[in-house]
Design a protein around this motif. Structure first.
Motif, PDB file in Angstrom:
ATOM      1  N   LEU A 104      69.431   0.518 -53.592  1.00  0.00           N
ATOM      2  CA  LEU A 104      68.553   1.169 -54.566  1.00  0.00           C
ATOM      3  C   LEU A 104      68.999   2.606 -54.836  1.00  0.00           C
ATOM      4  CD1 LEU A 104      65.832   0.650 -56.139  1.00  0.00           C
ATOM      5  CD2 LEU A 104      64.715   1.886 -54.276  1.00  0.00           C
ATOM      6  N   GLU A 105      69.347   3.344 -53.789  1.00  0.00           N
ATOM      7  CA  GLU A 105      69.733   4.752 -53.937  1.00  0.00           C
ATOM      8  C   GLU A 105      71.125   4.934 -54.536  1.00  0.00           C
ATOM      9  OE1 GLU A 105      67.053   6.391 -53.831  1.00  0.00           O
ATOM     10  OE2 GLU A 105      67.250   7.699 -52.091  1.00  0.00           O
ATOM     11  N   SER A 106      71.949   3.903 -54.478  1.00  0.00           N
ATOM     12  CA  SER A 106      73.324   4.030 -54.970  1.00  0.00           C
ATOM     13  C   SER A 106      73.387   4.293 -56.469  1.00  0.00           C
ATOM     14  CB  SER A 106      74.120   2.767 -54.631  1.00  0.00           C
ATOM     15  OG  SER A 106      73.605   1.645 -55.344  1.00  0.00           O
TER      16      SER A 106
ATOM     17  N   ILE B 140      71.269  -7.287 -54.752  1.00  0.00           N
ATOM     18  CA  ILE B 140      71.132  -7.015 -56.180  1.00  0.00           C
ATOM     19  C   ILE B 140      69.766  -6.394 -56.471  1.00  0.00           C
ATOM     20  CG2 ILE B 140      71.060  -8.055 -58.484  1.00  0.00           C
ATOM     21  CD1 ILE B 140      72.971 -10.193 -57.440  1.00  0.00           C
ATOM     22  N   VAL B 141      69.778  -5.343 -57.293  1.00  0.00           N
ATOM     23  CA  VAL B 141      68.551  -4.660 -57.681  1.00  0.00           C
ATOM     24  C   VAL B 141      68.263  -4.969 -59.155  1.00  0.00           C
ATOM     25  CG1 VAL B 141      67.399  -2.437 -57.954  1.00  0.00           C
ATOM     26  CG2 VAL B 141      68.946  -2.809 -56.026  1.00  0.00           C
ATOM     27  N   ARG B 142      67.037  -5.359 -59.449  1.00  0.00           N
ATOM     28  CA  ARG B 142      66.611  -5.593 -60.824  1.00  0.00           C
ATOM     29  C   ARG B 142      65.529  -4.576 -61.206  1.00  0.00           C
ATOM     30  NH1 ARG B 142      64.158  -9.270 -62.818  1.00  0.00           N
ATOM     31  NH2 ARG B 142      62.916 -10.004 -61.026  1.00  0.00           N
ATOM     32  N   ASP B 143      65.451  -4.317 -62.470  1.00  0.00           N
ATOM     33  CA  ASP B 143      64.409  -3.417 -62.988  1.00  0.00           C
ATOM     34  C   ASP B 143      64.444  -2.061 -62.272  1.00  0.00           C
ATOM     35  OD1 ASP B 143      62.274  -2.645 -64.559  1.00  0.00           O
ATOM     36  OD2 ASP B 143      60.765  -3.425 -63.177  1.00  0.00           O
ATOM     37  N   TRP B 144      65.673  -1.557 -62.073  1.00  0.00           N
ATOM     38  CA  TRP B 144      65.806  -0.231 -61.429  1.00  0.00           C
ATOM     39  C   TRP B 144      65.287   0.828 -62.387  1.00  0.00           C
ATOM     40  CZ3 TRP B 144      67.974   4.519 -62.325  1.00  0.00           C
ATOM     41  CH2 TRP B 144      68.119   5.373 -61.229  1.00  0.00           C
ATOM     42  N   ARG B 145      64.513   1.758 -61.882  1.00  0.00           N
ATOM     43  CA  ARG B 145      63.983   2.813 -62.739  1.00  0.00           C
ATOM     44  C   ARG B 145      63.849   4.118 -61.951  1.00  0.00           C
ATOM     45  NH1 ARG B 145      60.393  -0.850 -61.236  1.00  0.00           N
ATOM     46  NH2 ARG B 145      58.347  -0.220 -60.405  1.00  0.00           N
ATOM     47  N   LEU B 146      64.004   5.191 -62.699  1.00  0.00           N
ATOM     48  CA  LEU B 146      63.864   6.539 -62.166  1.00  0.00           C
ATOM     49  C   LEU B 146      62.482   7.047 -62.519  1.00  0.00           C
ATOM     50  CD1 LEU B 146      65.313   9.073 -60.921  1.00  0.00           C
ATOM     51  CD2 LEU B 146      65.896   9.704 -63.270  1.00  0.00           C
ATOM     52  N   ILE B 147      61.766   7.505 -61.513  1.00  0.00           N
ATOM     53  CA  ILE B 147      60.439   8.076 -61.722  1.00  0.00           C
ATOM     54  C   ILE B 147      60.584   9.586 -61.552  1.00  0.00           C
ATOM     55  CG2 ILE B 147      58.022   8.035 -61.031  1.00  0.00           C
ATOM     56  CD1 ILE B 147      58.574   5.334 -59.692  1.00  0.00           C
ATOM     57  N   PRO B 148      60.600  10.349 -62.673  1.00  0.00           N
ATOM     58  CA  PRO B 148      60.855  11.797 -62.581  1.00  0.00           C
ATOM     59  C   PRO B 148      59.967  12.491 -61.559  1.00  0.00           C
ATOM     60  CG  PRO B 148      60.847  11.105 -64.873  1.00  0.00           C
ATOM     61  CD  PRO B 148      60.387   9.923 -64.062  1.00  0.00           C
TER      62      PRO B 148
ATOM     63  N   VAL C 188      62.812   6.779 -56.906  1.00  0.00           N
ATOM     64  CA  VAL C 188      63.354   5.613 -57.613  1.00  0.00           C
ATOM     65  C   VAL C 188      62.630   4.363 -57.129  1.00  0.00           C
ATOM     66  CG1 VAL C 188      65.629   6.611 -58.011  1.00  0.00           C
ATOM     67  CG2 VAL C 188      65.197   5.381 -55.888  1.00  0.00           C
ATOM     68  N   ALA C 189      62.671   3.316 -57.972  1.00  0.00           N
ATOM     69  CA  ALA C 189      62.021   2.050 -57.632  1.00  0.00           C
ATOM     70  C   ALA C 189      62.789   0.911 -58.275  1.00  0.00           C
ATOM     71  CB  ALA C 189      60.559   2.055 -58.093  1.00  0.00           C
ATOM     72  N   GLY C 190      62.581  -0.273 -57.763  1.00  0.00           N
ATOM     73  CA  GLY C 190      63.228  -1.452 -58.328  1.00  0.00           C
ATOM     74  C   GLY C 190      62.826  -2.698 -57.565  1.00  0.00           C
ATOM     75  N   LYS C 191      63.159  -3.837 -58.161  1.00  0.00           N
ATOM     76  CA  LYS C 191      62.878  -5.122 -57.516  1.00  0.00           C
ATOM     77  C   LYS C 191      64.137  -5.588 -56.816  1.00  0.00           C
ATOM     78  CE  LYS C 191      59.323  -6.427 -60.875  1.00  0.00           C
ATOM     79  NZ  LYS C 191      58.237  -6.149 -59.919  1.00  0.00           N
ATOM     80  N   ILE C 192      63.946  -6.064 -55.586  1.00  0.00           N
ATOM     81  CA  ILE C 192      65.086  -6.445 -54.768  1.00  0.00           C
ATOM     82  C   ILE C 192      64.698  -7.626 -53.889  1.00  0.00           C
ATOM     83  CG2 ILE C 192      64.575  -4.954 -52.777  1.00  0.00           C
ATOM     84  CD1 ILE C 192      67.581  -4.144 -52.882  1.00  0.00           C
ATOM     85  N   GLU C 193      65.669  -8.471 -53.578  1.00  0.00           N
ATOM     86  CA  GLU C 193      65.382  -9.659 -52.775  1.00  0.00           C
ATOM     87  C   GLU C 193      65.575  -9.356 -51.297  1.00  0.00           C
ATOM     88  OE1 GLU C 193      67.041 -14.208 -52.257  1.00  0.00           O
ATOM     89  OE2 GLU C 193      66.954 -13.356 -54.285  1.00  0.00           O
TER      90      GLU C 193
ATOM     91  N   LEU D 202      60.536  -2.302 -54.179  1.00  0.00           N
ATOM     92  CA  LEU D 202      61.003  -1.295 -53.224  1.00  0.00           C
ATOM     93  C   LEU D 202      60.960   0.072 -53.887  1.00  0.00           C
ATOM     94  CD1 LEU D 202      62.341  -0.600 -50.467  1.00  0.00           C
ATOM     95  CD2 LEU D 202      64.560  -0.957 -51.585  1.00  0.00           C
ATOM     96  N   ARG D 203      60.394   1.051 -53.179  1.00  0.00           N
ATOM     97  CA  ARG D 203      60.314   2.421 -53.685  1.00  0.00           C
ATOM     98  C   ARG D 203      60.804   3.383 -52.601  1.00  0.00           C
ATOM     99  NH1 ARG D 203      54.660   3.039 -57.147  1.00  0.00           N
ATOM    100  NH2 ARG D 203      55.021   1.280 -58.556  1.00  0.00           N
ATOM    101  N   VAL D 204      61.556   4.394 -53.035  1.00  0.00           N
ATOM    102  CA  VAL D 204      62.079   5.417 -52.118  1.00  0.00           C
ATOM    103  C   VAL D 204      61.859   6.785 -52.748  1.00  0.00           C
ATOM    104  CG1 VAL D 204      64.079   6.290 -50.856  1.00  0.00           C
ATOM    105  CG2 VAL D 204      63.828   3.829 -51.247  1.00  0.00           C
ATOM    106  N   GLY D 205      61.275   7.689 -51.983  1.00  0.00           N
ATOM    107  CA  GLY D 205      61.083   9.044 -52.479  1.00  0.00           C
ATOM    108  C   GLY D 205      59.714   9.585 -52.146  1.00  0.00           C
TER     109      GLY D 205
END
Length: 666
Positions: free
Chosen positions: A403-405, A428-436, A440-445, A453-456
């Motif tokens: 996700l962070e990559s 694989i990450v789907r629907d990766w998005r940056l939340i200002p 960051v967040a995204g869907k991951i298996e 998954l969310r980090v930050g």
């Protein structure tokens, strides 16, 4: 920037040379430096051949008036004239300026010795009586040109770096009601206008955020190691960058009125200050130059009255030769350059001879924090995983790395480096998005099921199950916390802290042993760098605050040295007695610093101070010796007890002695 030109570096690298159109001298600085070195090399060649032929003529002269006589003497005369015409212009111009302003300087002594050597040698060539020493012309001019070149080079590079930085923040996207954002020069923006800043773009005005939220990287101005959140109502400043958010900024200060402009104006208007030893030498010249001229003239008059005209010429020339500033001119430079070479071996590089003198006088060293005493990258000091994910820790870390990559945020890069997961293992990450300003967040298996998954900074620990329990289990209470959540469950917490420079603790203890105080001045409002108890730290300072502290320290006689790496350190560098920039610092800081710390090795600073103190003691001894030697030599020459050849020989032997003494610095 209608009045600026940008040229590509000759080696096709990304380096740019910035200069003004109206400037007539708009060459690449490296090319100019190469030309100056070529000139000095040519002078050295002429000096070398002059020594060889003069020695041959003086030891085994051909018959006066013969063809070999005029060929050899004519060649030496011609070579001296070429050197004076090719390199002597700045020296003669400075001497003329000295005479017009009715002041005395080292240029006068250089010119007097040069003219004396040439006239005395010319008299010997034309009459066939006495010896010649044309090589002194080349030696004197080469020494003078070398010192002049170094000063001009440093100033030119500083000006180029300042203009390049100013150009980088010289355009904005002005928002017009009808046409939308339009790129215009900063000079066309007025107070109250609205400008747009895109993600990753530079902020070119000082103003207030009216729309948007996101991270802003302010390290160069404030020293804050991580990007900070800026939202509606917050102030932003020129010289910073938006990391992830789009902003609409109302202009409070435009071209010429920004804090960045104030810093650059101070840098460009700062003149170098002479060192203590330079001032001592200048004071000595005020008395020594008139004395040399008076003794030479008096010798000529007395010998003309009571002897022959040839004795008058040669004895007066002997006075000028023995008083040649090669001993004085070599005593300080050779010792200083040898000292600078030793400092460079330790990792502290400077081309300014005054740096040695300034370091010997330092009583307090003021450090910036971020990027100076601490690494620019933070380190993960603790990774706490919840009990629910403890057995699935490896898969969780792979998911976080994947996700962070996709993010360029410094925290993301730190986590990727710390976790050390191979890219081939990234899920694989789907629907990766940056939340200002949040993460960051995204869907991951994970383990056969897709999760969010969310980090930050996107999780409120108090509203998340088991959050309070995890917080109490943390060993490190200080530092930046990064939260990892899966769906609505807190899965892990990372704690990041600043990484101190290698050898920092040893360097601070060595400074204390030398009797030198160490203080830290930082723009970071919440520093967490661990420092020894005797090191005082002041936080949340602006560039002007730092400069004021340094100015007060200078007034108290602390002879402060400032060590920094950012744009916000430049004014303090200019206010300090001397300054050191980190090799990893900004281009402007590296240009403003009197010295640069290679490999960011802070231990070189106390080592350099100890070396500088030894060098100063040797320099003072050399200056005393040179002054004594000149006084005795002039007295002997004035009474006719010193032949010009002996005077020239003594001058050369003295120079070699001084050089040998300087080279034996430990």
């Amino acid at each position: 920037m209608s009045d600026l030109l940008e040229k590509t570096h000759p080696d096709n690298s990304s380096k740019k040379i910035v200069c003004r159109i109206e400037d007539t001298d708009c060459d690449d600085l490296d090319l100019k430096l190469s030309r100056l070195w070529l000139r000095i090399a040519i002078a050295g060649v002429f000096a070398g051949q002059g020594m060889v032929f003069s020695l041959a003529l003086n030891m085994t002269p051909p018959p006066f008036g013969s063809m070999p006589y005029w060929i050899l003497h004519g060649g030496l005369i011609f070579s001296s004239l070429v050197v004076m015409a090719f390199l002597g212009g700045p020296l003669f111009a400075s001497t003329w300026g000295m005479l017009r302003s009715r002041r005395l300087s080292i240029e006068g002594l250089f010119t007097l010795s040069l003219v004396g050597a040439f006239v005395g040698s010319l008299a010997g060539s034309l009459t066939g009586e006495g010896d010649v020493f044309y090589e002194i012309v080349s030696i004197v001019i080469a020494i003078y040109t070398f010192g002049r070149m170094l000063g001009e080079r440093s100033q030119a590079r500083l000006m180029a770096e300042s203009e390049e930085l100013r150009e980088r923040f010289d355009q904005v996207q002005r928002v017009d009601g009808d046409t939308g954002p339009k790129i215009v020069p900063l000079s066309e923006v007025d107070v109250g206008d609205l400008v747009r800043v895109d993600p990753g773009g530079p902020i070119a005005v000082d103003g207030i955020v009216r729309e948007g939220v996101g991270y802003v990287k302010e390290t160069a101005l404030t020293g804050e190691p991580l990007p900070v959140v800026r939202s509606v109502g917050d102030r932003v400043r020129a010289g910073t960058f938006s990391e992830d958010g789009s902003f609409l900024v109302e202009v409070e200060a435009g071209a010429g009125a920004r804090e960045l402009d104030q810093i650059l104006n101070i840098v460009q208007s700062t003149d170098g200050e002479p060192s203590e030893l330079q001032l001592q030498a200048n004071r000595l010249i005020q008395y020594f130059l008139p004395l040399v001229a008076a003794v030479a003239i008096l010798s000529a008059l007395l010998w003309a009255a009571f002897g022959t005209w040839m004795e008058a010429v040669f004895n007066s020339m002997a006075v000028l030769l023995v008083a040649c500033p090669c001993a004085l001119g070599l005593a300080t430079p050779v010792a200083i350059w040898q000292g600078l070479y030793r400092m460079a071996q330790k990792g502290l590089i400077s081309r300014d001879g005054a740096f040695v003198d300034a370091m010997a006088d330092v009583q307090t060293v003021y450090f910036d924090k971020t990027g100076t005493l601490s690494e620019r990258e933070m380190r993960v000091v603790e990774t706490l995983v919840s009990d629910l994910w403890q057995e699935r820790r490896t898969g969780l870390m792979r998911a976080v790395s994947s996700l962070e990559s996709r993010s360029s945020h410094p925290i993301a890069q730190t986590l990727i480096k710390e976790l050390g997961v191979d890219e081939s293992d990234f899920p694989i990450v789907r629907d990766w998005r940056l939340i200002p300003a949040k993460g960051v967040a995204g869907k991951i298996e994970l383990e056969g099921s897709e999760v969010e998954l969310r980090v930050g900074e996107i999780v409120d620990p108090e509203s998340c199950s088991r959050a309070v329990e995890l917080e109490t289990r943390l060993r490190f209470r200080e530092g930046k916390r990064v939260y990892v959540s899966i769906d609505t469950e807190l899965a892990a917490i990372f704690v990041l802290q600043e990484r101190p420079r290698a050898g920092l603790e040893i360097a601070l203890e060595e400074l204390k042993a030398l009797g030198v105080q160490a203080q830290v001045l930082t723009g970071d409002p919440n520093p967490n760098l661990q420092l020894p108890a005797h090191v005082h730290l002041q936080a949340g300072l602006s560039a002007a605050d730092k400069a004021k502290i340094i100015e007060l320290a200078a007034e108290r006689g602390e002879n402060p040295c400032f060590v920094g790496d950012g744009i916000n350190d430049v004014i303090a560098m200019s206010a300090a007695n001397t300054s050191i920039s980190m090799e990893s610092g900004t281009g402007l800081a590296n240009s403003a610093g009197v010295a640069q710390l290679r490999y960011d090795r802070v231990q070189a600073i106390p080592e350099a101070i100890a070396l500088a103190r030894r060098i100063r003691a040797r320099l003072r001894g050399n200056l005393f010796y040179a002054a004594s030697y000149n006084f005795i030599g002039m007295s002997l020459a004035a009474f006719g007890l010193l032949h010009p050849v002996a005077a020239a020989s003594i001058m050369l032997i003295s120079s070699f002695f001084v050089t040998f003494r300087a080279l034996r610095l430990n």
